[in-house]
Design a protein around this motif. Structure first.
Motif, PDB file in Angstrom:
ATOM      1  N   LEU A   1      39.363 -50.292  48.933  1.00 20.63           N
ATOM      2  CA  LEU A   1      38.576 -50.108  50.146  1.00 20.63           C
ATOM      3  C   LEU A   1      37.547 -49.002  49.981  1.00 20.63           C
ATOM      4  CD1 LEU A   1      41.477 -50.367  52.750  1.00 20.63           C
ATOM      5  CD2 LEU A   1      39.884 -52.168  52.034  1.00 20.63           C
ATOM      6  N   ASP A   2      37.934 -47.909  49.330  1.00 22.55           N
ATOM      7  CA  ASP A   2      37.030 -46.803  49.009  1.00 22.55           C
ATOM      8  C   ASP A   2      37.705 -45.964  47.941  1.00 22.55           C
ATOM      9  OD1 ASP A   2      38.911 -45.137  50.334  1.00 22.55           O
ATOM     10  OD2 ASP A   2      37.838 -45.276  52.231  1.00 22.55           O
ATOM     11  N   ASP A   3      37.168 -44.780  47.650  1.00 26.23           N
ATOM     12  CA  ASP A   3      37.725 -43.961  46.569  1.00 26.23           C
ATOM     13  C   ASP A   3      39.174 -43.558  46.804  1.00 26.23           C
ATOM     14  OD1 ASP A   3      35.364 -44.103  45.208  1.00 26.23           O
ATOM     15  OD2 ASP A   3      34.698 -42.064  45.683  1.00 26.23           O
ATOM     16  N   ALA A   4      39.578 -43.491  48.065  1.00 27.20           N
ATOM     17  CA  ALA A   4      40.911 -42.964  48.371  1.00 27.20           C
ATOM     18  C   ALA A   4      41.894 -44.022  48.851  1.00 27.20           C
ATOM     19  CB  ALA A   4      40.815 -41.855  49.421  1.00 27.20           C
ATOM     20  N   HIS A   5      41.417 -45.238  49.167  1.00 22.93           N
ATOM     21  CA  HIS A   5      42.296 -46.216  49.796  1.00 22.93           C
ATOM     22  C   HIS A   5      42.292 -47.554  49.065  1.00 22.93           C
ATOM     23  CE1 HIS A   5      41.422 -43.345  53.062  1.00 22.93           C
ATOM     24  NE2 HIS A   5      42.647 -43.616  53.457  1.00 22.93           N
ATOM     25  N   VAL A   6      43.493 -48.104  48.917  1.00 19.84           N
ATOM     26  CA  VAL A   6      43.701 -49.429  48.334  1.00 19.84           C
ATOM     27  C   VAL A   6      44.528 -50.241  49.328  1.00 19.84           C
ATOM     28  CG1 VAL A   6      44.888 -50.714  46.510  1.00 19.84           C
ATOM     29  CG2 VAL A   6      43.522 -48.700  45.938  1.00 19.84           C
ATOM     30  N   ARG A   7      44.150 -51.509  49.504  1.00 22.32           N
ATOM     31  CA  ARG A   7      44.930 -52.397  50.371  1.00 22.32           C
ATOM     32  C   ARG A   7      45.587 -53.473  49.530  1.00 22.32           C
ATOM     33  NH1 ARG A   7      41.790 -54.563  55.267  1.00 22.32           N
ATOM     34  NH2 ARG A   7      40.536 -55.563  53.650  1.00 22.32           N
ATOM     35  N   ILE A   8      46.903 -53.627  49.689  1.00 20.55           N
ATOM     36  CA  ILE A   8      47.680 -54.632  48.982  1.00 20.55           C
ATOM     37  C   ILE A   8      48.230 -55.608  50.016  1.00 20.55           C
ATOM     38  CG2 ILE A   8      49.771 -55.037  47.624  1.00 20.55           C
ATOM     39  CD1 ILE A   8      49.246 -52.308  46.315  1.00 20.55           C
TER      40      ILE A   8
ATOM     41  N   PRO B   1      41.555 -50.562  58.447  1.00 20.45           N
ATOM     42  CA  PRO B   1      42.784 -50.319  57.687  1.00 20.45           C
ATOM     43  C   PRO B   1      43.262 -48.880  57.860  1.00 20.45           C
ATOM     44  CG  PRO B   1      41.231 -51.574  56.382  1.00 20.45           C
ATOM     45  CD  PRO B   1      40.497 -51.167  57.609  1.00 20.45           C
ATOM     46  N   GLY B   2      44.547 -48.730  58.136  1.00 16.68           N
ATOM     47  CA  GLY B   2      45.109 -47.405  58.362  1.00 16.68           C
ATOM     48  C   GLY B   2      45.048 -46.952  59.811  1.00 16.68           C
ATOM     49  N   TRP B   3      44.353 -47.723  60.671  1.00 15.89           N
ATOM     50  CA  TRP B   3      44.236 -47.390  62.099  1.00 15.89           C
ATOM     51  C   TRP B   3      44.466 -48.645  62.946  1.00 15.89           C
ATOM     52  CZ3 TRP B   3      43.165 -42.639  64.466  1.00 15.89           C
ATOM     53  CH2 TRP B   3      42.832 -41.588  63.604  1.00 15.89           C
ATOM     54  N   PRO B   4      45.592 -49.328  62.819  1.00 13.16           N
ATOM     55  CA  PRO B   4      45.809 -50.545  63.602  1.00 13.16           C
ATOM     56  C   PRO B   4      45.812 -50.254  65.099  1.00 13.16           C
ATOM     57  CG  PRO B   4      47.851 -49.827  62.581  1.00 13.16           C
ATOM     58  CD  PRO B   4      46.774 -48.987  61.992  1.00 13.16           C
ATOM     59  N   ALA B   5      45.357 -51.236  65.872  1.00 13.24           N
ATOM     60  CA  ALA B   5      45.208 -51.069  67.313  1.00 13.24           C
ATOM     61  C   ALA B   5      46.365 -51.702  68.069  1.00 13.24           C
ATOM     62  CB  ALA B   5      43.893 -51.679  67.778  1.00 13.24           C
TER      63      ALA B   5
ATOM     64  N   LEU C   1      52.886 -61.716  56.698  1.00  9.74           N
ATOM     65  CA  LEU C   1      51.897 -61.089  55.825  1.00  9.74           C
ATOM     66  C   LEU C   1      52.219 -59.601  55.755  1.00  9.74           C
ATOM     67  CD1 LEU C   1      49.316 -61.456  54.121  1.00  9.74           C
ATOM     68  CD2 LEU C   1      48.026 -60.692  56.131  1.00  9.74           C
ATOM     69  N   LEU C   2      52.546 -59.155  54.556  1.00 10.70           N
ATOM     70  CA  LEU C   2      52.807 -57.749  54.284  1.00 10.70           C
ATOM     71  C   LEU C   2      51.497 -57.109  53.838  1.00 10.70           C
ATOM     72  CD1 LEU C   2      55.765 -56.379  52.175  1.00 10.70           C
ATOM     73  CD2 LEU C   2      53.427 -55.722  51.620  1.00 10.70           C
ATOM     74  N   THR C   3      51.087 -56.057  54.525  1.00 11.54           N
ATOM     75  CA  THR C   3      49.882 -55.317  54.150  1.00 11.54           C
ATOM     76  C   THR C   3      50.267 -53.869  53.910  1.00 11.54           C
ATOM     77  OG1 THR C   3      48.473 -56.747  55.497  1.00 11.54           O
ATOM     78  CG2 THR C   3      47.551 -54.631  54.815  1.00 11.54           C
ATOM     79  N   LEU C   4      49.925 -53.357  52.743  1.00 11.33           N
ATOM     80  CA  LEU C   4      50.228 -51.977  52.383  1.00 11.33           C
ATOM     81  C   LEU C   4      48.919 -51.261  52.065  1.00 11.33           C
ATOM     82  CD1 LEU C   4      52.553 -49.936  51.789  1.00 11.33           C
ATOM     83  CD2 LEU C   4      52.396 -50.656  49.396  1.00 11.33           C
ATOM     84  N   VAL C   5      48.545 -50.304  52.906  1.00 14.35           N
ATOM     85  CA  VAL C   5      47.371 -49.480  52.647  1.00 14.35           C
ATOM     86  C   VAL C   5      47.858 -48.174  52.017  1.00 14.35           C
ATOM     87  CG1 VAL C   5      45.416 -48.241  53.645  1.00 14.35           C
ATOM     88  CG2 VAL C   5      46.054 -50.492  54.540  1.00 14.35           C
TER      89      VAL C   5
END
Length: 330
Positions: free
Chosen positions: A177-184, A45-49, A287-291
């Motif tokens: 995902l972790d302390d700094a990241h949320v995935r919606i 997440p945050g680094w799509p290829a 599919l909408l993904t918001l990190v």
């Protein structure tokens, strides 16, 4: 989550990832050997290829690039050493520069095996990475390889299941995902091109990005290009002094697939959040993904506690109605 275990062995100079998928071996093999499907899960997440070259033959070469919401680039290449469809392939995996040459200052190429085994419920993946030294193993671990590969592989379920089976009827889903990241995530009925337009054209934005009922968007200044700034403001109808808004800057734009922006509340010293939006289309749905990246866990929890997810669901439901009208017109 598909990933069941990630272990390292300094004596054998290996890192082993194991995962279980509720899909047959042939389906999982397809996901790993089709570059368009790989793009949907390979980067964390945050680094799509993005895969720019893919030659599925012994001696063939693969090249890909991952870009963070901050515009940082990470590039890699494979060389296929062996292919035994649909149960095994082996590659040399290397860090490369923009020309495809080995990156200076990075660990040397690593031999990686991917084995796909049938199980009673689907498929088991076992991936083993072989390093040339303890130093190379430790350096890759320090770069976040365990966390990154785990988060990437855990995205494969939605590819294997299909977007509708994965997300239809579930509304707005929030995952920490972790302390700094949320995935919606939210499945939107409508084509990706139209969902993209609805996020970037003022006339469409004003019709759906309103949160709870009873609010109006009074300012809608968009920022379609990197470096431009946007400004959105709302008021609660008939309530004096209820106005608030957000402003920010566009960091990255790749229409109609991805856009990353900063966000901060207007008129406050509040924290800046980074929103990384990606859109995937399948069978007429997107599919909408918001990190969302926060400064820390405290800020994350404070913002989520405002009812943000509930407001987003109301807006996304409204968006589907707007898109249905647009589709009918065209």
């Amino acid at each position: 989550m598909p990933v069941t275990d990630v272990t390292t062995d300094p004596e054998e100079l290996t890192m082993t990832l194991s995962a279980e998928f509720a899909a047959p071996v042939e389906r999982v093999w397809q996901a790993f050997t089709d570059p368009r499907e790989l793009e949907r899960f390979w980067g964390p997440p945050g680094w799509p290829a993005t895969f720019t070259e893919f030659d599925l033959t012994v001696g063939g070469r693969v090249r890909y690039e991952m870009v963070s919401q901050h515009g940082e680039h990470a590039r890699g290449a494979w060389e296929f050493l062996s292919i035994e469809q649909p149960t095994r392939f082996e590659v040399i995996d290397s860090f490369v520069d923009e020309d495809g040459a080995p990156s200076e200052g990075m660990p040397p190429g690593m031999r990686v095996t991917y084995d796909f085994e049938p199980t009673a419920d689907g498929c088991r993946l076992r991936s083993v990475t072989y390093f040339t030294s303890v130093e190379a193993l430790e350096e890759v671990i320090a770069m976040g390889a365990i966390e990154g590969s785990t988060m990437a592989m855990n995205q494969l379920d939605r590819v294997l299941a299909g977007l509708r089976a994965y997300a239809q009827g579930k509304g707005t889903q929030v995952e920490m995902l972790d302390d700094a990241h949320v995935r919606i995530t939210r499945l939107i009925e409508g084509p990706r091109e139209l969902v993209w337009r609805a996020h970037h054209e003022p006339d469409l934005l004003r019709r759906w990005m309103l949160g709870p009922d009873g609010w109006s968007m009074t300012t809608c200044e968009v920022a379609p290009e990197v470096g431009q700034t946007y400004r959105y403001e709302w008021v609660q109808n008939g309530v004096e002094g209820s106005g608030f808004g957000f402003e920010g800057e566009t960091l990255l734009v790749d229409p109609p697939r991805r856009a990353a922006t900063t966000e901060r509340m207007i008129g406050t010293d509040g924290p800046t959040v980074i929103n990384d939006l990606t859109l995937e289309e399948e069978d007429g749905a997107t599919l909408l993904t918001l990190v969302m990246e926060y400064p820390d866990a405290e800020t994350r929890d404070m913002i989520l506690a405002t009812g943000m997810a509930e407001g987003m669901e109301t807006s996304y439901a409204r968006l589907e109605s707007v898109l249905a009208g647009e589709t009918a017109v065209h």
